[in-house]
Motif scaffolding. Structure first.
Motif, mmCIF file in Angstrom:
data_model
loop_
_atom_site.group_PDB
_atom_site.id
_atom_site.type_symbol
_atom_site.label_atom_id
_atom_site.label_comp_id
_atom_site.label_asym_id
_atom_site.label_seq_id
_atom_site.Cartn_x
_atom_site.Cartn_y
_atom_site.Cartn_z
ATOM 1 N N GLU A 172 0.836 -1.189 0.000
ATOM 2 C CA GLU A 172 0.000 0.000 0.000
ATOM 3 C C GLU A 172 0.872 1.240 0.000
ATOM 4 N N VAL A 173 0.380 2.247 -0.713
ATOM 5 C CA VAL A 173 1.109 3.514 -0.782
ATOM 6 C C VAL A 173 0.503 4.447 0.262
ATOM 7 N N ASP A 174 1.074 4.430 1.430
ATOM 8 C CA ASP A 174 0.627 5.273 2.531
ATOM 9 C C ASP A 174 1.860 5.825 3.231
ATOM 10 N N LYS A 175 1.890 7.137 3.433
ATOM 11 C CA LYS A 175 3.093 7.771 3.945
ATOM 12 C C LYS A 175 3.467 7.239 5.322
ATOM 13 N N ALA A 176 2.504 7.200 6.230
ATOM 14 C CA ALA A 176 2.802 6.728 7.587
ATOM 15 C C ALA A 176 3.193 5.257 7.579
ATOM 16 N N GLY A 177 2.460 4.451 6.800
ATOM 17 C CA GLY A 177 2.784 3.033 6.743
ATOM 18 C C GLY A 177 4.129 2.766 6.100
ATOM 19 N N LEU A 178 4.473 3.527 5.060
ATOM 20 C CA LEU A 178 5.768 3.353 4.415
ATOM 21 C C LEU A 178 6.922 3.748 5.331
ATOM 22 N N ASP A 179 6.741 4.805 6.102
ATOM 23 C CA ASP A 179 7.798 5.221 7.018
ATOM 24 C C ASP A 179 8.008 4.177 8.101
ATOM 25 N N ALA A 180 6.907 3.596 8.601
ATOM 26 C CA ALA A 180 7.037 2.538 9.604
ATOM 27 C C ALA A 180 7.717 1.302 9.014
ATOM 28 N N LEU A 181 7.377 0.962 7.770
ATOM 29 C CA LEU A 181 8.002 -0.183 7.122
ATOM 30 C C LEU A 181 9.493 0.072 6.888
ATOM 31 N N ARG A 182 9.842 1.296 6.527
ATOM 32 C CA ARG A 182 11.257 1.618 6.312
ATOM 33 C C ARG A 182 12.062 1.463 7.606
ATOM 34 N N GLN A 183 11.495 1.917 8.711
ATOM 35 C CA GLN A 183 12.190 1.759 9.987
ATOM 36 C C GLN A 183 12.342 0.285 10.367
ATOM 37 N N GLN A 184 11.312 -0.511 10.079
ATOM 38 C CA GLN A 184 11.381 -1.940 10.364
ATOM 39 C C GLN A 184 12.452 -2.627 9.520
ATOM 40 N N LEU A 185 12.547 -2.265 8.246
ATOM 41 C CA LEU A 185 13.541 -2.869 7.365
ATOM 42 C C LEU A 185 14.954 -2.411 7.711
ATOM 43 N N ALA A 186 15.089 -1.185 8.207
ATOM 44 C CA ALA A 186 16.416 -0.671 8.543
ATOM 45 C C ALA A 186 17.049 -1.426 9.707
ATOM 46 N N GLN A 193 21.641 0.807 5.123
ATOM 47 C CA GLN A 193 20.773 1.968 5.033
ATOM 48 C C GLN A 193 19.492 1.590 4.305
ATOM 49 N N ALA A 194 18.387 2.117 4.782
ATOM 50 C CA ALA A 194 17.078 1.927 4.142
ATOM 51 C C ALA A 194 16.598 3.292 3.670
ATOM 52 N N GLN A 195 16.424 3.444 2.358
ATOM 53 C CA GLN A 195 16.096 4.743 1.779
ATOM 54 C C GLN A 195 14.716 4.690 1.134
ATOM 55 N N LEU A 196 13.948 5.721 1.402
ATOM 56 C CA LEU A 196 12.597 5.837 0.846
ATOM 57 C C LEU A 196 12.405 7.264 0.365
ATOM 58 N N ASP A 197 11.978 7.403 -0.862
ATOM 59 C CA ASP A 197 11.700 8.717 -1.427
ATOM 60 C C ASP A 197 10.240 9.057 -1.155
ATOM 61 N N LEU A 198 9.999 9.804 -0.061
ATOM 62 C CA LEU A 198 8.644 10.137 0.328
ATOM 63 C C LEU A 198 8.035 11.252 -0.519
ATOM 64 N N VAL A 199 8.844 11.911 -1.313
ATOM 65 C CA VAL A 199 8.301 12.977 -2.149
ATOM 66 C C VAL A 199 7.278 12.423 -3.137
ATOM 67 N N TRP A 200 7.581 11.248 -3.716
ATOM 68 C CA TRP A 200 6.644 10.631 -4.652
ATOM 69 C C TRP A 200 5.341 10.260 -3.959
ATOM 70 N N VAL A 201 5.452 9.782 -2.737
ATOM 71 C CA VAL A 201 4.247 9.402 -2.000
ATOM 72 C C VAL A 201 3.395 10.629 -1.691
ATOM 73 N N GLU A 202 4.046 11.717 -1.300
ATOM 74 C CA GLU A 202 3.311 12.938 -1.011
ATOM 75 C C GLU A 202 2.647 13.488 -2.272
ATOM 76 N N ARG A 203 3.348 13.384 -3.399
ATOM 77 C CA ARG A 203 2.734 13.830 -4.647
ATOM 78 C C ARG A 203 1.513 12.992 -4.998
ATOM 79 N N LEU A 204 1.641 11.705 -4.833
ATOM 80 C CA LEU A 204 0.511 10.821 -5.115
ATOM 81 C C LEU A 204 -0.673 11.136 -4.216
ATOM 82 N N ALA A 205 -0.401 11.283 -2.914
ATOM 83 C CA ALA A 205 -1.482 11.586 -1.974
ATOM 84 C C ALA A 205 -2.145 12.920 -2.315
#
Length: 342
Positions: A172-186, A193-205
């Motif tokens: 799912e493309v959800d900003k809060a959920g993606l950030d939590a998943l990134r921390q879990q994977l890190a 390093q676990a990198q996530l480009d949240l700009v794309w998610v914010e644009r989509l939202a």
């Protein structure tokens, strides 16, 4: 010689015959109690049936006007519903949006290919992950050489400076959920390093939120327009029957009796508009689907527009009937007080 006494009338009447007409009085008492529930229900059904048939007959006398009224309502209904269906189809392009929100796990330089593949399998088993792909150090260097144009310079390096990468695609493309998943994977082992480009998610939202607000605002405006259309149409029918309505009220007709045919007329207008709108949307999406399939094929995709779901079509039909009913109710309520007998 004793005198004979003539019998009295009271002596000649039997004790049980004190009431000469018991059946007649019983019938009178039943009539005083009023009709039973079955009779009232039958009369209610007959009244509604006659009102419905009368509305159908009057609409049938003006087929051209009724058709264009339903067509105008159908176009107004089709615009917000069509935009909503298009937004739903855009959301079906989940793969494209998910690729824009992929999480890249850069592994430590001493991570072997076997450890990288094991980590990939571990990540793929997580509940919020749709897909995971492992890119070895050699593959990363080869791709970088092809894309950067620095192949000759990179060959002069004593060793490969690029780490292995696990590319994670979320479900799912959800900003809060993606950030939590990134921390879990890190926190996983071998992950540098676990990198996530949240700009794309914010644009989509932002795009989806803008689309939802636009559809909501357009729906509100067109619903008001529909109420005005149906209200004005019912008002014309009321004016054409003003004398008839005044006579009905003069002889004791209730407001509900006067209102009922116009409510059925509004509901029939709404039903016709709902059917036309459903057909317009189905035909429009099918016509647009040809161009969409051709465009998607150029990008190697088999995406196609979905038609009008049965649940959405039935909701559209029910909403149109309710709008017609409500518009007729408002119009009749506004003019009913003016229709008092003079």
């Amino acid at each position: 010689m004793s005198a004979t006494r003539s019998p009295k009338v009271s002596d000649r009447v039997a004790p049980n015959a004190a009431d000469p007409q018991p059946e007649k009085k019983k019938k009178i008492r039943e009539e005083d109690d009023g009709p039973d529930f079955g009779t009232l229900f039958h009369a209610w059904l007959e009244s509604h049936r006659s009102s419905l048939l009368d509305s159908l007959r009057r609409l049938g006398k003006q087929p051209i006007g009724s058709f264009f009224t339903c067509l105008v309502m159908a176009i107004a209904l089709s615009l917000p519903m069509g935009l909503s269906l298009l937004l739903g189809n855009v959301e079906r392009l989940g793969g494209s949006w998910q690729r824009a929100a992929q999480i890249s796990l850069y592994l430590q330089l001493d991570t072997s290919s076997r450890d990288g593949e094991a980590l990939r399998d571990q990540v793929k088993a997580l509940p919020g992950v749709a897909e995971a792909e492992y890119v070895s150090r050699e593959q990363a260097l080869d791709e970088f050489q092809k894309q950067s144009g620095l192949g000759e310079a990179l060959r002069e390096l004593p060793e490969n400076p690029l780490p292995g990468v696990v590319v994670v695609t979320p479900k799912e493309v959800d900003k809060a959920g993606l950030d939590a998943l990134r921390q879990q994977l890190a926190e996983l082992p071998k992950v540098e390093q676990a990198q996530l480009d949240l700009v794309w998610v914010e644009r989509l939202a932002a795009i989806l939120k803008l689309g939802d607000r636009f559809v909501f605002g357009l729906t509100v405006l067109l619903v008001l327009a529909l109420l005005l259309v149906i209200g004005n149409t019912i008002r014309l029918h009321i004016e054409n029957r003003r004398t008839e309505i005044e006579v009905i009220k003069l002889v004791g007709g209730t407001d509900s009796y006067v209102r009922r045919p116009f409510l059925y007329m509004g509901a029939l207008y709404g039903m016709g508009a709902g059917v036309f709108s459903w057909g317009v949307l189905a035909y429009g999406l099918n016509w647009l689907n040809g161009a969409v399939v051709g465009l998607a094929g150029l990008y190697g995709s088999d995406f196609s527009l979905a038609g009008v779901p049965m649940a959405d079509g039935l909701s559209l039909l029910l909403g149109a009937v309710l709008l017609g009913y409500i518009g007729a109710w408002i119009a009749v309520a506004r003019h009913l007080s003016e229709l008092a007998p003079r």
